[in-house]
Design a protein around this motif. Sequence first.
Motif, mmCIF file in Angstrom:
data_model
loop_
_atom_site.group_PDB
_atom_site.id
_atom_site.type_symbol
_atom_site.label_atom_id
_atom_site.label_comp_id
_atom_site.label_asym_id
_atom_site.label_seq_id
_atom_site.Cartn_x
_atom_site.Cartn_y
_atom_site.Cartn_z
ATOM 1 N N TRP A 111 -18.269 -31.469 -40.191
ATOM 2 C CA TRP A 111 -17.709 -32.638 -39.532
ATOM 3 C C TRP A 111 -17.296 -33.673 -40.573
ATOM 4 O O TRP A 111 -17.798 -33.677 -41.698
ATOM 5 C CB TRP A 111 -18.739 -33.273 -38.596
ATOM 6 C CG TRP A 111 -18.891 -32.610 -37.269
ATOM 7 C CD1 TRP A 111 -18.267 -31.485 -36.816
ATOM 8 C CD2 TRP A 111 -19.745 -33.056 -36.200
ATOM 9 N NE1 TRP A 111 -18.663 -31.191 -35.546
ATOM 10 C CE2 TRP A 111 -19.576 -32.138 -35.135
ATOM 11 C CE3 TRP A 111 -20.621 -34.114 -36.037
ATOM 12 C CZ2 TRP A 111 -20.246 -32.272 -33.926
ATOM 13 C CZ3 TRP A 111 -21.302 -34.255 -34.839
ATOM 14 C CH2 TRP A 111 -21.118 -33.342 -33.794
ATOM 15 N N ARG A 112 -16.406 -34.566 -40.136
ATOM 16 C CA ARG A 112 -16.023 -35.695 -40.977
ATOM 17 C C ARG A 112 -16.425 -36.992 -40.276
ATOM 18 O O ARG A 112 -16.242 -37.138 -39.069
ATOM 19 C CB ARG A 112 -14.519 -35.685 -41.255
ATOM 20 C CG ARG A 112 -14.055 -34.458 -42.027
ATOM 21 C CD ARG A 112 -12.595 -34.578 -42.437
ATOM 22 N NE ARG A 112 -11.712 -34.732 -41.283
ATOM 23 C CZ ARG A 112 -10.402 -34.994 -41.379
ATOM 24 N NH1 ARG A 112 -9.848 -35.134 -42.574
ATOM 25 N NH2 ARG A 112 -9.672 -35.121 -40.297
ATOM 26 N N MET A 113 -16.980 -37.903 -41.059
ATOM 27 C CA MET A 113 -17.384 -39.214 -40.542
ATOM 28 C C MET A 113 -16.583 -40.301 -41.249
ATOM 29 O O MET A 113 -16.521 -40.341 -42.481
ATOM 30 C CB MET A 113 -18.877 -39.458 -40.770
ATOM 31 C CG MET A 113 -19.318 -40.901 -40.496
ATOM 32 S SD MET A 113 -21.015 -41.246 -41.012
ATOM 33 C CE MET A 113 -21.898 -40.725 -39.545
ATOM 34 N N THR A 114 -15.979 -41.193 -40.479
ATOM 35 C CA THR A 114 -15.325 -42.358 -41.053
ATOM 36 C C THR A 114 -16.163 -43.587 -40.735
ATOM 37 O O THR A 114 -16.701 -43.722 -39.631
ATOM 38 C CB THR A 114 -13.887 -42.528 -40.519
ATOM 39 O OG1 THR A 114 -13.252 -43.626 -41.192
ATOM 40 C CG2 THR A 114 -13.864 -42.776 -39.018
ATOM 41 N N GLU A 146 -9.776 -43.950 -46.461
ATOM 42 C CA GLU A 146 -9.688 -42.558 -46.905
ATOM 43 C C GLU A 146 -9.107 -41.661 -45.816
ATOM 44 O O GLU A 146 -8.313 -40.754 -46.112
ATOM 45 C CB GLU A 146 -11.059 -42.048 -47.331
ATOM 46 C CG GLU A 146 -11.603 -42.689 -48.592
ATOM 47 C CD GLU A 146 -12.943 -42.134 -49.026
ATOM 48 O OE1 GLU A 146 -13.459 -42.588 -50.061
ATOM 49 O OE2 GLU A 146 -13.479 -41.230 -48.333
ATOM 50 N N LEU A 147 -9.521 -41.892 -44.590
ATOM 51 C CA LEU A 147 -8.984 -41.131 -43.453
ATOM 52 C C LEU A 147 -8.278 -42.055 -42.474
ATOM 53 O O LEU A 147 -7.166 -41.777 -42.043
ATOM 54 C CB LEU A 147 -10.111 -40.382 -42.732
ATOM 55 C CG LEU A 147 -10.874 -39.332 -43.543
ATOM 56 C CD1 LEU A 147 -11.997 -38.723 -42.702
ATOM 57 C CD2 LEU A 147 -9.940 -38.227 -44.031
ATOM 58 N N VAL A 148 -8.977 -43.150 -42.104
ATOM 59 C CA VAL A 148 -8.409 -44.137 -41.182
ATOM 60 C C VAL A 148 -8.850 -45.520 -41.660
ATOM 61 O O VAL A 148 -9.796 -45.653 -42.440
ATOM 62 C CB VAL A 148 -8.882 -43.903 -39.728
ATOM 63 C CG1 VAL A 148 -8.409 -42.552 -39.214
ATOM 64 C CG2 VAL A 148 -10.390 -44.018 -39.612
ATOM 65 N N PRO A 149 -8.199 -46.587 -41.212
ATOM 66 C CA PRO A 149 -8.621 -47.942 -41.598
ATOM 67 C C PRO A 149 -10.006 -48.277 -41.062
ATOM 68 O O PRO A 149 -10.522 -47.620 -40.146
ATOM 69 C CB PRO A 149 -7.551 -48.840 -40.962
ATOM 70 C CG PRO A 149 -6.385 -47.944 -40.692
ATOM 71 C CD PRO A 149 -6.973 -46.592 -40.401
ATOM 72 N N ALA A 150 -10.591 -49.333 -41.603
ATOM 73 C CA ALA A 150 -11.940 -49.752 -41.207
ATOM 74 C C ALA A 150 -12.039 -50.004 -39.712
ATOM 75 O O ALA A 150 -13.066 -49.708 -39.088
ATOM 76 C CB ALA A 150 -12.340 -51.009 -41.976
ATOM 77 N N LEU A 151 -10.993 -50.554 -39.132
ATOM 78 C CA LEU A 151 -11.020 -50.894 -37.717
ATOM 79 C C LEU A 151 -10.326 -49.834 -36.855
ATOM 80 O O LEU A 151 -9.972 -50.097 -35.708
ATOM 81 C CB LEU A 151 -10.386 -52.276 -37.499
ATOM 82 C CG LEU A 151 -11.068 -53.425 -38.263
ATOM 83 C CD1 LEU A 151 -10.400 -54.755 -37.957
ATOM 84 C CD2 LEU A 151 -12.562 -53.495 -37.964
#
Length: 359
Positions: free
Chosen positions: A32-35, A73-78
């Motif tokens: 899995w990936r966690m942002t 890295e994958l999506v913005p902070a928000l």
Amino acid sequence: MDRRSLIKNAGIAGVLAAGVAPAVHAQATIRWRMTTSFPKSLDTLYGSAELFSRSLRAMSGGRFEVTVHAPGELVPALGVVDAVQNGTVEVGHTAPYYFIGKDDTFAFGTAVPFGLNSRQMTAWMTEGNGLKLMREFYAKYNIINFPAGNTGAQMAGWFRREIKSTQDLKGLKFRIAGFAGRIMERMGVVPQNIAPGEIYAALEKGTIDATEFVGPYDDLKLGFVKVAPFYYYPGFWEGSAQIDVFINQKAFDALSSEHKAMVEAAAAQAHVDLQARYDARNPGALKQLVSQGAKLRPFPQDMMNQAFKHAQAIYDETSSKNPAFRKVYEDMARFRADQNLWFRFTESTFDRFMQAQKL
């Protein structure tokens, strides 16, 4: 030769060679990936996500891997909620109140002004109706949540100039998230919603006049004292602040019962660890900040009183327009009343006595 004798005498290699499969089946590795909404520089908040990942890896013998990704890295902070909801990533790690622009009910996942302290929040979530109600709400976003940390009570933040009364708030550009921004707006503040990794630059350039974040340990690392020396307390909008792990509901449903239990256990470990880190590290960090020029100030009493009145009015107004918000707020408010009655006789009295002693 019967099957039992074959296994006893031939060993595993012989069993496999004979074409007799053992009853144990190796499970496929889950990746899995966690942002997360928090930058790597914050070893508390970002570290909580890393601990969640390490725990899952350890409990699964390396067969449940969650890679942690910082904002951008994958999506913005928000962008955490959208990413988890849409399945762009399986897991998010964030403060739910960042997303009240979607629905005000998100605020209860982290904190509301004049709400619960950290022990009360955990009690409401685990023994009260908090977790049940929030999961009902998050289901609309294809998300299941797990509490994964709490900061404890927070400081009110860093200000370029001294605040002596509510008049000094007029026109102040203040980085502040959640419902607190609405309260402060009614007191003349211009609230700003800025991701954690961008706060220092905004404060340094004068894009904002003040910022709240968490407390001494993180604030020391972020260097706010260099550009805004007045350090105010209390952060009445965050008597505690919970961090959540958000998991895509379909991804979670696809897990085995064993892996679901591992997720719950890993989140619980992160939940305990995060506040322990803050409680252990904030005292020393506060001393360092004072030595570097931080000027500690309490908020003026008239400001606190006005803020409390504005908060109650906002809750009434929001409840009248948003049934989901009303349902959660009314339950939380009932729980808070009982908790404060109890704490008044025990925790608060003991704390006041001990804090008055010269130890």
